[in-house]
Design a protein around this motif. Sequence first.
Motif, PDB file in Angstrom:
ATOM      1  N   ASN A 131       2.040  29.032  46.145  1.00 26.42           N
ATOM      2  CA  ASN A 131       1.250  28.389  45.101  1.00 26.42           C
ATOM      3  C   ASN A 131       1.198  26.871  45.238  1.00 26.42           C
ATOM      4  O   ASN A 131       0.950  26.182  44.270  1.00 26.42           O
ATOM      5  N   THR A 155       7.227  29.127  37.523  1.00 25.00           N
ATOM      6  CA  THR A 155       7.484  30.007  38.661  1.00 25.00           C
ATOM      7  C   THR A 155       6.729  31.324  38.462  1.00 25.00           C
ATOM      8  O   THR A 155       6.307  31.647  37.341  1.00 25.00           O
ATOM      9  N   ASN A 156       6.604  32.083  39.536  1.00 26.70           N
ATOM     10  CA  ASN A 156       5.979  33.403  39.440  1.00 26.70           C
ATOM     11  C   ASN A 156       6.740  34.310  38.477  1.00 26.70           C
ATOM     12  O   ASN A 156       6.133  35.096  37.754  1.00 26.70           O
ATOM     13  N   ASN A 202       1.914  26.018  39.518  1.00 27.15           N
ATOM     14  CA  ASN A 202       2.891  25.233  40.256  1.00 27.15           C
ATOM     15  C   ASN A 202       2.884  23.778  39.776  1.00 27.15           C
ATOM     16  O   ASN A 202       3.944  23.189  39.545  1.00 27.15           O
ATOM     17  N   LEU A 261      -3.238  29.900  40.407  1.00 30.92           N
ATOM     18  CA  LEU A 261      -1.797  29.965  40.646  1.00 30.92           C
ATOM     19  C   LEU A 261      -1.241  28.608  41.066  1.00 30.92           C
ATOM     20  O   LEU A 261      -0.117  28.262  40.709  1.00 30.92           O
ATOM     21  N   GLU A 268       5.063  36.050  35.232  1.00 30.69           N
ATOM     22  CA  GLU A 268       5.067  37.504  35.056  1.00 30.69           C
ATOM     23  C   GLU A 268       5.729  37.893  33.739  1.00 30.69           C
ATOM     24  O   GLU A 268       5.210  38.741  33.005  1.00 30.69           O
ATOM     25  N   MET A 296       5.270  37.613  42.571  1.00 36.86           N
ATOM     26  CA  MET A 296       4.577  38.198  41.433  1.00 36.86           C
ATOM     27  C   MET A 296       4.066  39.576  41.863  1.00 36.86           C
ATOM     28  O   MET A 296       3.437  39.710  42.901  1.00 36.86           O
TER      29      MET A 296
END
Length: 163
Positions: free
Chosen positions: A93, A140-141, A135, A131, A145, A1
């Motif tokens: 995470n 997912t990051n 998970n 964060l 995003e 991220m």
Amino acid sequence: MNLKKLFEMQKGLDSHIEEQHNLQTEDLFDRKVLALLVELGELANETRCFKFWSLKAPSPKEVILEEYVDGIHFMLSLGIVCDFTEKVTVHNNEANIVELTEQFLEIYRLINVFRTNRSLQAYQDMFQSYLCLANLLGYTNVEIEQAYLQKNEVNYERQQQGY
């Protein structure tokens, strides 16, 4: 991220909102903390993880993700208020807690710790725990995003429409 990018985007949105609502001289810290707590509650409500009395399924994954990134907006905004944007580091995470209700309660606790002392360590612990929640929720990051970018646009549009 890419936190640097997200902090920059949030700083732009925050500035826009503060100018539009003539809040440049206001201390918005406590209001942002309360907003984060409310968003966390809305997220928990969509997951329905605590609703032992109900058989209704959680909201769709996209709805939960949108609620999740609402919290990211306020996490970032609080980091900006405290001038932590260049200092924040996040790790993988993976959560130590494996149950959603427990993770939500831990985040509530960490938000209140951060509110009390406003330290970088307390901020990072709070953000990291949030964060970890992603998970546990299966995001997912990259998904986070992308959803943040989309919601940021929506937030600007709302401001243009007098939200």
